[in-house]
Design a protein around this motif. Structure first.
Motif, PDB file in Angstrom:
ATOM      1  N   PHE A  49       2.109   1.803  -3.430  1.00 58.00           N
ATOM      2  CA  PHE A  49       1.476   2.486  -4.236  1.00 58.00           C
ATOM      3  C   PHE A  49       1.040   3.870  -4.025  1.00 58.00           C
ATOM      4  O   PHE A  49       0.893   4.759  -4.975  1.00 58.00           O
ATOM      5  CB  PHE A  49      -0.040   1.818  -4.448  1.00 58.00           C
ATOM      6  CG  PHE A  49       0.191   0.141  -4.911  1.00 58.00           C
ATOM      7  CD1 PHE A  49       1.079   0.213  -6.222  1.00 58.00           C
ATOM      8  CD2 PHE A  49      -0.574  -0.866  -4.644  1.00 58.00           C
ATOM      9  CE1 PHE A  49       1.125  -1.028  -6.754  1.00 58.00           C
ATOM     10  CE2 PHE A  49      -0.260  -2.168  -5.041  1.00 58.00           C
ATOM     11  CZ  PHE A  49       0.540  -2.149  -6.328  1.00 58.00           C
ATOM     12  N   PHE A  50       1.116   4.101  -2.677  1.00 60.37           N
ATOM     13  CA  PHE A  50       0.936   5.644  -2.482  1.00 60.37           C
ATOM     14  C   PHE A  50       1.964   6.681  -3.103  1.00 60.37           C
ATOM     15  O   PHE A  50       1.639   7.717  -3.279  1.00 60.37           O
ATOM     16  CB  PHE A  50       0.729   5.606  -0.898  1.00 60.37           C
ATOM     17  CG  PHE A  50      -0.695   5.701  -0.417  1.00 60.37           C
ATOM     18  CD1 PHE A  50      -1.492   6.543  -0.949  1.00 60.37           C
ATOM     19  CD2 PHE A  50      -0.905   4.919   0.695  1.00 60.37           C
ATOM     20  CE1 PHE A  50      -3.106   6.461  -0.364  1.00 60.37           C
ATOM     21  CE2 PHE A  50      -2.445   4.853   0.964  1.00 60.37           C
ATOM     22  CZ  PHE A  50      -3.379   5.634   0.432  1.00 60.37           C
ATOM     23  N   GLN A  51       3.039   5.882  -3.071  1.00 56.38           N
ATOM     24  CA  GLN A  51       4.179   6.610  -3.657  1.00 56.38           C
ATOM     25  C   GLN A  51       4.659   6.499  -4.960  1.00 56.38           C
ATOM     26  O   GLN A  51       5.716   6.729  -5.408  1.00 56.38           O
ATOM     27  CB  GLN A  51       5.416   6.290  -2.506  1.00 56.38           C
ATOM     28  CG  GLN A  51       5.090   6.724  -1.286  1.00 56.38           C
ATOM     29  CD  GLN A  51       6.278   6.297  -0.184  1.00 56.38           C
ATOM     30  OE1 GLN A  51       7.112   5.546  -0.539  1.00 56.38           O
ATOM     31  NE2 GLN A  51       6.294   6.948   0.993  1.00 56.38           N
ATOM     32  N   LEU A  52       3.685   5.831  -5.816  1.00 55.15           N
ATOM     33  CA  LEU A  52       3.805   5.337  -7.260  1.00 55.15           C
ATOM     34  C   LEU A  52       4.978   4.621  -7.230  1.00 55.15           C
ATOM     35  O   LEU A  52       6.011   4.721  -8.377  1.00 55.15           O
ATOM     36  CB  LEU A  52       4.041   6.490  -8.083  1.00 55.15           C
ATOM     37  CG  LEU A  52       2.704   7.693  -7.980  1.00 55.15           C
ATOM     38  CD1 LEU A  52       2.855   8.784  -8.828  1.00 55.15           C
ATOM     39  CD2 LEU A  52       1.646   6.889  -8.615  1.00 55.15           C
ATOM     40  N   ARG A  53       5.508   3.769  -6.243  1.00 54.96           N
ATOM     41  CA  ARG A  53       6.390   2.698  -6.647  1.00 54.96           C
ATOM     42  C   ARG A  53       5.944   1.362  -6.868  1.00 54.96           C
ATOM     43  O   ARG A  53       4.508   1.116  -6.930  1.00 54.96           O
ATOM     44  CB  ARG A  53       7.312   2.588  -5.378  1.00 54.96           C
ATOM     45  CG  ARG A  53       8.229   3.630  -4.988  1.00 54.96           C
ATOM     46  CD  ARG A  53       9.013   3.576  -3.533  1.00 54.96           C
ATOM     47  NE  ARG A  53       8.347   3.569  -2.325  1.00 54.96           N
ATOM     48  CZ  ARG A  53       8.132   2.678  -1.616  1.00 54.96           C
ATOM     49  NH1 ARG A  53       8.596   1.270  -1.937  1.00 54.96           N
ATOM     50  NH2 ARG A  53       7.336   2.697  -0.428  1.00 54.96           N
ATOM     51  N   LEU A  54       6.767   0.256  -6.890  1.00 53.78           N
ATOM     52  CA  LEU A  54       6.051  -0.938  -7.180  1.00 53.78           C
ATOM     53  C   LEU A  54       6.085  -1.770  -5.780  1.00 53.78           C
ATOM     54  O   LEU A  54       5.313  -2.762  -5.752  1.00 53.78           O
ATOM     55  CB  LEU A  54       6.928  -1.695  -7.999  1.00 53.78           C
ATOM     56  CG  LEU A  54       6.899  -1.332  -9.688  1.00 53.78           C
ATOM     57  CD1 LEU A  54       8.134  -1.786 -10.328  1.00 53.78           C
ATOM     58  CD2 LEU A  54       5.651  -1.809 -10.076  1.00 53.78           C
TER      59      LEU A  54
ATOM     60  N   ASN B 295       8.488  -7.206  -4.986  1.00 55.28           N
ATOM     61  CA  ASN B 295       8.075  -7.903  -5.988  1.00 55.28           C
ATOM     62  C   ASN B 295       9.084  -8.953  -6.470  1.00 55.28           C
ATOM     63  O   ASN B 295       8.878  -9.422  -7.607  1.00 55.28           O
ATOM     64  CB  ASN B 295       7.566  -6.891  -7.270  1.00 55.28           C
ATOM     65  CG  ASN B 295       8.713  -6.135  -7.914  1.00 55.28           C
ATOM     66  OD1 ASN B 295       9.902  -6.220  -7.218  1.00 55.28           O
ATOM     67  ND2 ASN B 295       8.416  -5.761  -9.069  1.00 55.28           N
ATOM     68  N   ARG B 296      10.067  -9.174  -5.835  1.00 55.77           N
ATOM     69  CA  ARG B 296      10.952 -10.033  -6.017  1.00 55.77           C
ATOM     70  C   ARG B 296      10.928 -11.435  -5.588  1.00 55.77           C
ATOM     71  O   ARG B 296      11.257 -12.453  -6.031  1.00 55.77           O
ATOM     72  CB  ARG B 296      12.355  -9.655  -5.708  1.00 55.77           C
ATOM     73  CG  ARG B 296      12.674  -8.508  -6.260  1.00 55.77           C
ATOM     74  CD  ARG B 296      13.142  -8.742  -7.907  1.00 55.77           C
ATOM     75  NE  ARG B 296      12.746  -7.863  -8.648  1.00 55.77           N
ATOM     76  CZ  ARG B 296      12.868  -7.587 -10.245  1.00 55.77           C
ATOM     77  NH1 ARG B 296      13.757  -8.388 -10.701  1.00 55.77           N
ATOM     78  NH2 ARG B 296      12.259  -6.725 -10.775  1.00 55.77           N
TER      79      ARG B 296
ATOM     80  N   PHE C 298      -7.054  -0.245   5.792  1.00 58.99           N
ATOM     81  CA  PHE C 298      -6.579   0.692   4.904  1.00 58.99           C
ATOM     82  C   PHE C 298      -6.749   2.192   5.019  1.00 58.99           C
ATOM     83  O   PHE C 298      -5.835   2.937   4.837  1.00 58.99           O
ATOM     84  CB  PHE C 298      -7.413   0.270   3.559  1.00 58.99           C
ATOM     85  CG  PHE C 298      -7.162   1.575   2.354  1.00 58.99           C
ATOM     86  CD1 PHE C 298      -5.894   1.290   1.560  1.00 58.99           C
ATOM     87  CD2 PHE C 298      -7.870   2.389   2.159  1.00 58.99           C
ATOM     88  CE1 PHE C 298      -5.553   1.915   0.651  1.00 58.99           C
ATOM     89  CE2 PHE C 298      -7.774   3.069   1.073  1.00 58.99           C
ATOM     90  CZ  PHE C 298      -6.659   3.092   0.404  1.00 58.99           C
TER      91      PHE C 298
ATOM     92  N   VAL D 174       0.776  -1.352   0.144  1.00 55.97           N
ATOM     93  CA  VAL D 174      -0.071  -0.005  -0.185  1.00 55.97           C
ATOM     94  C   VAL D 174       0.994   1.282  -0.036  1.00 55.97           C
ATOM     95  O   VAL D 174       0.587   2.143  -0.795  1.00 55.97           O
ATOM     96  CB  VAL D 174      -0.937  -0.066   1.309  1.00 55.97           C
ATOM     97  CG1 VAL D 174      -1.678   1.451   1.445  1.00 55.97           C
ATOM     98  CG2 VAL D 174      -2.269  -1.041   0.818  1.00 55.97           C
TER      99      VAL D 174
ATOM    100  N   TRP E 246       0.511   7.231   5.490  1.00 49.84           N
ATOM    101  CA  TRP E 246       1.185   7.451   4.221  1.00 49.84           C
ATOM    102  C   TRP E 246       0.803   9.301   3.844  1.00 49.84           C
ATOM    103  O   TRP E 246       1.199   9.438   2.587  1.00 49.84           O
ATOM    104  CB  TRP E 246       1.216   6.654   3.232  1.00 49.84           C
ATOM    105  CG  TRP E 246       1.733   5.396   3.584  1.00 49.84           C
ATOM    106  CD1 TRP E 246       1.298   4.383   4.163  1.00 49.84           C
ATOM    107  CD2 TRP E 246       3.438   5.008   3.996  1.00 49.84           C
ATOM    108  NE1 TRP E 246       2.074   3.518   4.540  1.00 49.84           N
ATOM    109  CE2 TRP E 246       3.539   3.874   4.626  1.00 49.84           C
ATOM    110  CE3 TRP E 246       4.328   5.979   3.727  1.00 49.84           C
ATOM    111  CZ2 TRP E 246       4.579   3.567   4.863  1.00 49.84           C
ATOM    112  CZ3 TRP E 246       5.570   5.328   4.068  1.00 49.84           C
ATOM    113  CH2 TRP E 246       5.728   4.258   4.590  1.00 49.84           C
TER     114      TRP E 246
END
Lengths: 358, 158
Positions: free
Chosen positions: A57-62, A65-66, A312, A54, A319
């Motif tokens: 996504f708030f900071q426009l990152r991914l 995911n590895r 949420f 979350v 954030w």
């Protein structure tokens, strides 16, 4: 899936048929403890992962995911890493208290968890002072924080712990008064009865404006109780390193970290129970078809849906808002939340007295 | 501001902030700015203004635009550029003319300040977007920018 009481009673009967009564009771306790321990671990892992995703996504990152598909195994890998870490401590720390503190925190969180009903029948401990018990036990956690800061032999830890004490004791007031406002409406402290009262309407609709104000205050105070941003002064990383858990490493650090998320879960659960009807489905007056569709969804899913919305919301706060200064924090509590809360309590008492609630 | 007004104002500003971050959250799928670098190496495009290293473009006849005026060498604040030059007789005019033997560029010292590009009167050098500059030995970072056997393009004068 709808009512877990037969299942729980079945297990109880099966235990009693297998062994003498005393042993069966003891086996039941152990079983419940194991279930809650598993729940605790899974909740921690899932919530940490969700929080990180979350936040990303708030900071426009991914976000992670590895490890595993979509990074789902990231927190499991982190937990294994923390288990393998060397426990490093400070010189001349008070070793007994230093080792005790994380467990105090965890015990407080686990005890509060035991009164929370997940679905009909899925509740470990339905005492008649349920909500009061949650409020009382959740403040055992501050003892753990204070001891951790004191025993670490580190000035940053001590400062963080003192801030945490001032903050949690102040906001405990607001939280208890917000709870009290809703207890006035319910007329009971028992969690199962509070939920039963909301069979027709949730309290947030029943209580009109005072319920909304109480909800707002409860969420603010709850965020402060869990030491989360914007109230994360006890661990303000730009000022104090990591606050009270600066000197902890490995699994002891993980306990502090997990207890934050379990506390977050408890705050959300109490909010859901007091304002949004626990596991009760949403019912609207006169909409029979709609009500039947809502009844079709099992209560446990209702509870989980409401929980995820609340969690949420807390993450959204974290954030978005910048951290408060200590004087702003105390001013907010003593000059704004507390007077508002007292007026709100009187207002709610008046509404209940006049019978204006639905 | 009155007590109640302050509370209302506070709540409104909090909601404004939450609206901003909420907008980011719900559009995050489309607007993610993270580049998964080693995976997307083939599609990765750097920004136009990114400065990776100084290069000297050559055309298909192996001709460059550098007259050897040394303006870049003088402009460089930390001596990253050295020009070895000579004079020879131009066949067309019969006059002696300056030409570069080697345009030496030390990437190891360069701070990508862009002053050499600004100073160049004939646009002979430019900044490339290459950023994978790691090598195993420092000597590889000293580069000769003009290709062997290259000469000055026709019609370029100091």
């Amino acid at each position: 899936m709808y009512d877990f009481t037969p299942m729980v009673e079945g297990i109880n009967r099966w235990l009693h048929s297998m062994m003498p009564d005393a042993a069966a009771t003891f086996a039941g306790w152990v079983l419940v403890a194991l279930v809650y321990l598993a729940l605790f671990a899974v909740m921690g892992l899932v919530l940490v992962l969700v929080e990180r995703k979350v936040a990303a996504f708030f900071q426009l990152r991914l976000g992670p995911n590895r490890v595993g598909p979509w990074g789902l195994l990231q927190t499991a890998a982190d937990a294994i890493k923390l288990l393998l870490k060397e426990p490093v401590g400070t010189k001349r720390a008070d070793m007994f208290l230093y080792n005790l503190a994380p467990f105090l925190l965890i015990i407080g969180a686990m005890m509060a968890l035991s009164v929370i009903p997940f679905a009909p029948g899925l509740q470990a401990f339905d005492i008649n002072i349920g909500v009061f018990f949650i409020a009382a036990v959740s403040s055992v956690g501050v003892l753990g924080v204070l001891i951790a800061g004191w025993a670490s032999n580190n000035k940053y830890s001590l400062l963080g712990a003192m801030r945490s004490g001032a903050q949690i004791i102040s906001y405990e007031l607001s939280m208890s008064l917000a709870i009290l406002t809703m207890v006035l409406l319910a007329g009971s402290l028992q969690v199962s009865q509070i939920i039963e009262q909301q069979r027709d309407y949730w309290f947030i609709f029943k209580g009109h404006v005072p319920a909304w104000i109480a909800f707002m205050i409860f969420v603010i105070a709850g965020t402060a109780e869990t030491n989360r941003t914007p109230f994360d002064l006890p661990e303000a990383e730009s000022e104090l390193g990591a606050g009270f858990h600066t000197e902890y490493s490995g699994m002891k650090f993980a306990f502090f970290f997990l207890s934050e998320f379990v506390n977050m879960f408890i705050i959300s659960a109490v909010a859901v129970i007091l304002f949004f009807g626990g596991w009760m489905p949403l019912h609207l007056d006169g909409w029979t078809g709609f009500n039947q569709v809502m009844d079709f969804i099992p209560p446990i899913f209702w509870f989980l849906i409401k929980m995820s919305v609340m969690l949420f919301l807390l993450m959204w706060f974290r954030w978005t808002f910048p951290r408060l200064r200590i004087d702003q924090l105390l001013k907010l509590e003593w000059k704004y939340l507390l007077p508002m809360n007292l007026v709100n309590l009187l207002l709610m008492a008046f509404i209940v007295l006049m019978g204006w609630h639905l | 501001m009155s007590y109640v007004g302050e509370i209302v104002h506070g709540i409104r500003t909090l909601l404004t902030g939450m609206a901003v971050t909420g907008k980011y959250f719900f559009r995050a799928r489309k607007e993610i700015i993270t580049q998964q670098y080693p995976d997307n190496r083939d599609q990765l495009r750097m920004f136009e203004r990114f400065r990776g290293e100084v290069v000297m473009p050559h055309n298909e006849n192996n001709e460059h635009r550098c007259t050897g005026c040394q303006a870049c060498e003088i402009a460089c604040p930390n001596g990253s550029i050295e020009i070895i030059w000579d004079r020879k007789v131009d066949e067309k005019t019969g006059k002696k003319k300056k030409y570069i033997v080697k345009h030496i560029y030390h990437l190891s010292m360069c701070t990508m300040c862009n002053l050499c590009i600004i100073a160049c009167p004939t646009d002979a050098i430019k900044m490339a977007q290459n950023f994978e500059n790691s090598v195993y030995d420092r000597s590889y970072l000293t580069k000769v920018l003009n290709k062997p056997g290259s000469k000055l393009m026709d019609g370029i004068d100091e």
